[in-house]
Write a protein that holds these residues in place. Sequence first.
Motif, PDB file in Angstrom:
ATOM      1  N   UNK A  97     -21.723   7.160 -10.699  1.00 16.23           N
ATOM      2  CA  UNK A  97     -21.135   6.010 -11.412  1.00 16.23           C
ATOM      3  C   UNK A  97     -19.827   5.586 -10.732  1.00 16.23           C
ATOM      4  N   UNK A  98     -19.568   4.301 -10.641  1.00 16.79           N
ATOM      5  CA  UNK A  98     -18.325   3.888  -9.994  1.00 16.79           C
ATOM      6  C   UNK A  98     -17.155   4.146 -10.943  1.00 16.79           C
ATOM      7  N   UNK A  99     -15.994   4.514 -10.372  1.00 15.95           N
ATOM      8  CA  UNK A  99     -14.846   4.807 -11.229  1.00 15.95           C
ATOM      9  C   UNK A  99     -14.390   3.560 -11.986  1.00 15.95           C
ATOM     10  N   UNK A 100     -13.706   3.795 -13.101  1.00 12.33           N
ATOM     11  CA  UNK A 100     -13.137   2.676 -13.853  1.00 12.33           C
ATOM     12  C   UNK A 100     -12.041   2.010 -13.024  1.00 12.33           C
ATOM     13  N   UNK A 101     -11.324   2.838 -12.264  1.00 12.44           N
ATOM     14  CA  UNK A 101     -10.204   2.337 -11.459  1.00 12.44           C
ATOM     15  C   UNK A 101     -10.145   3.112 -10.159  1.00 12.44           C
ATOM     16  N   UNK A 102      -9.941   2.395  -9.062  1.00 16.25           N
ATOM     17  CA  UNK A 102      -9.813   3.106  -7.782  1.00 16.25           C
ATOM     18  C   UNK A 102      -8.798   2.387  -6.898  1.00 16.25           C
ATOM     19  N   UNK A 103      -7.797   3.091  -6.449  1.00  7.97           N
ATOM     20  CA  UNK A 103      -6.853   2.541  -5.489  1.00  7.97           C
ATOM     21  C   UNK A 103      -7.136   3.173  -4.138  1.00  7.97           C
ATOM     22  N   UNK A 104      -7.224   2.309  -3.155  1.00 12.48           N
ATOM     23  CA  UNK A 104      -7.584   2.750  -1.814  1.00 12.48           C
ATOM     24  C   UNK A 104      -6.469   2.370  -0.865  1.00 12.48           C
ATOM     25  N   UNK A 105      -5.615   3.316  -0.510  1.00 16.19           N
ATOM     26  CA  UNK A 105      -4.562   3.071   0.480  1.00 16.19           C
ATOM     27  C   UNK A 105      -3.680   1.886   0.150  1.00 16.19           C
ATOM     28  N   UNK A 106      -3.209   1.838  -1.098  1.00  9.82           N
ATOM     29  CA  UNK A 106      -2.470   0.652  -1.555  1.00  9.82           C
ATOM     30  C   UNK A 106      -0.984   0.726  -1.180  1.00  9.82           C
ATOM     31  N   UNK A 107      -0.521  -0.309  -0.513  1.00 15.11           N
ATOM     32  CA  UNK A 107       0.907  -0.453  -0.224  1.00 15.11           C
ATOM     33  C   UNK A 107       1.385  -1.789  -0.767  1.00 15.11           C
ATOM     34  N   UNK A 108       2.647  -1.803  -1.204  1.00 16.38           N
ATOM     35  CA  UNK A 108       3.198  -3.034  -1.779  1.00 16.38           C
ATOM     36  C   UNK A 108       4.707  -3.076  -1.571  1.00 16.38           C
ATOM     37  N   UNK A 109       5.211  -4.258  -1.238  1.00 18.35           N
ATOM     38  CA  UNK A 109       6.656  -4.478  -1.117  1.00 18.35           C
ATOM     39  C   UNK A 109       7.048  -5.689  -1.931  1.00 18.35           C
ATOM     40  N   UNK A 110       8.248  -5.645  -2.513  1.00 19.24           N
ATOM     41  CA  UNK A 110       8.850  -6.871  -3.050  1.00 19.24           C
ATOM     42  C   UNK A 110       9.666  -7.445  -1.903  1.00 19.24           C
ATOM     43  N   UNK A 111       9.199  -8.510  -1.270  1.00 20.37           N
ATOM     44  CA  UNK A 111       9.886  -9.018  -0.089  1.00 20.37           C
ATOM     45  C   UNK A 111       9.892  -7.941   0.977  1.00 20.37           C
ATOM     46  N   UNK A 112      11.088  -7.534   1.393  1.00 22.44           N
ATOM     47  CA  UNK A 112      11.165  -6.519   2.448  1.00 22.44           C
ATOM     48  C   UNK A 112      11.364  -5.118   1.881  1.00 22.44           C
ATOM     49  N   UNK A 113      11.408  -5.017   0.535  1.00 23.04           N
ATOM     50  CA  UNK A 113      11.665  -3.705  -0.079  1.00 23.04           C
ATOM     51  C   UNK A 113      10.343  -3.001  -0.378  1.00 23.04           C
ATOM     52  N   UNK A 114      10.014  -1.939   0.400  1.00 24.62           N
ATOM     53  CA  UNK A 114       8.759  -1.231   0.129  1.00 24.62           C
ATOM     54  C   UNK A 114       8.842  -0.476  -1.187  1.00 24.62           C
ATOM     55  N   UNK A 115       7.790  -0.584  -1.992  1.00 27.48           N
ATOM     56  CA  UNK A 115       7.790   0.051  -3.314  1.00 27.48           C
ATOM     57  C   UNK A 115       6.646   1.057  -3.453  1.00 27.48           C
ATOM     58  N   UNK A 116       5.475   0.735  -2.912  1.00 28.67           N
ATOM     59  CA  UNK A 116       4.348   1.665  -2.943  1.00 28.67           C
ATOM     60  C   UNK A 116       3.824   1.828  -1.521  1.00 28.67           C
ATOM     61  N   UNK A 117       3.537   3.074  -1.131  1.00 27.03           N
ATOM     62  CA  UNK A 117       3.090   3.340   0.234  1.00 27.03           C
ATOM     63  C   UNK A 117       1.803   4.159   0.218  1.00 27.03           C
ATOM     64  N   UNK A 118       0.708   3.521   0.613  1.00 31.13           N
ATOM     65  CA  UNK A 118      -0.550   4.230   0.856  1.00 31.13           C
ATOM     66  C   UNK A 118      -1.000   5.083  -0.337  1.00 31.13           C
ATOM     67  N   UNK A 119      -1.032   4.464  -1.499  1.00 31.99           N
ATOM     68  CA  UNK A 119      -1.404   5.183  -2.730  1.00 31.99           C
ATOM     69  C   UNK A 119      -2.920   5.110  -2.936  1.00 31.99           C
ATOM     70  N   UNK A 120      -3.539   6.277  -3.085  1.00 34.94           N
ATOM     71  CA  UNK A 120      -4.980   6.355  -3.322  1.00 34.94           C
ATOM     72  C   UNK A 120      -5.273   7.314  -4.472  1.00 34.94           C
ATOM     73  N   UNK A 121      -6.102   6.880  -5.401  1.00 37.92           N
ATOM     74  CA  UNK A 121      -6.638   7.766  -6.440  1.00 37.92           C
ATOM     75  C   UNK A 121      -7.737   7.004  -7.162  1.00 37.92           C
ATOM     76  N   UNK A 122      -8.551   7.734  -7.909  1.00 39.61           N
ATOM     77  CA  UNK A 122      -9.499   7.036  -8.759  1.00 39.61           C
ATOM     78  C   UNK A 122      -9.554   7.705 -10.117  1.00 39.61           C
ATOM     79  N   UNK A 123      -9.902   6.924 -11.118  1.00 40.34           N
ATOM     80  CA  UNK A 123      -9.950   7.402 -12.498  1.00 40.34           C
ATOM     81  C   UNK A 123     -11.313   7.041 -13.070  1.00 40.34           C
ATOM     82  N   UNK A 124     -11.986   8.054 -13.630  1.00 35.60           N
ATOM     83  CA  UNK A 124     -13.317   7.830 -14.193  1.00 35.60           C
ATOM     84  C   UNK A 124     -13.200   7.314 -15.626  1.00 35.60           C
TER      85      UNK A 124
END
Length: 231
Positions: A1-28
């Motif tokens: 069964x596919x997970x309810x939520x899955x993050x795959x190598x997620x990175x995010x910045x507000x402008x030039x400010x990095x906030x999330x770096x390469x976050x991966x997990x999944x939740x069933x």
Amino acid sequence: MIPALRLEGVSFSYGTVPVLANVSFSIASGERVALLGRNGAGKSTLVRLIAGLQWPDQGIVWVGDWDTRDCVPEQLAWRVATVFQHADQQLFATSVRDDVSFGPRALGVGEREVQRRTESATIGVDRALRARVTRALLERSAASVALLVITHDLTFAAETLDRGLVLDRGTLACDEPLPSLLGDATRLEPLGLAPPPVAALSTALDLPGRPVREAEAARELARVARGRLAP
Ligand SMILES: Nc1ncnc2c1ncn2[C@@H]1O[C@H](COP(=O)(O)OP(=O)(O)O)[C@@H](O)[C@H]1O
Ligand SMILES: [Mg+2]
């Protein structure tokens, strides 16, 4: 069964400010997960990405089989329900009734059904006790809803949730069952977390299994005490 939520190598910045770096997990479906970490670690930003209010710079946020980049928040709202910590961030209409009915109405639910849902949801909001929140969460989980709960209350987390994700300056520092995490003060401290009192007690008394939940700790404590009293 596919997970309810899955993050795959997620990175995010507000402008030039990095906030999330390469976050991966999944939740069933039905899993109960705590999202922990000190202020500024990126927890709220992660939730904004899951709700589709922001898109990742890199990586993919999957909500079931939907890539959030293909969705507007209104669509994701069919699968992601967000509840804010402070009621005054959540409420925006002039009456509780208007506020509670906004969600189903925005989803296009028929007016009679909007009324029905509003009546059943408004009942008892003045008795907003933690036990009610806990019960509501457990009911959702039993109905196969995946729970991701941001909390600084590790006693609540220990009693209600099973698995802990810890963000540390935008990276996923831990992803493991809560009992092992909450019982390990030396690992918690550098993450800005302190063990809940029951876990600290279990550790100090060296209780078998190091329980982090009150009922289990009480049981172990009684067992150990009986053993010591036995002739
Ligand atoms: N809208 C924004 N613009 C720029 N920086 C932000 C914004 N929102 C949050 N941040 C920064 O992103 C980092 C993570 O914040 P946040 O996701 O709110 O963390 P947490 O919820 O764990 O406290 C912090 O350094 C915060 O200052
Ligand atoms: Mg936050």
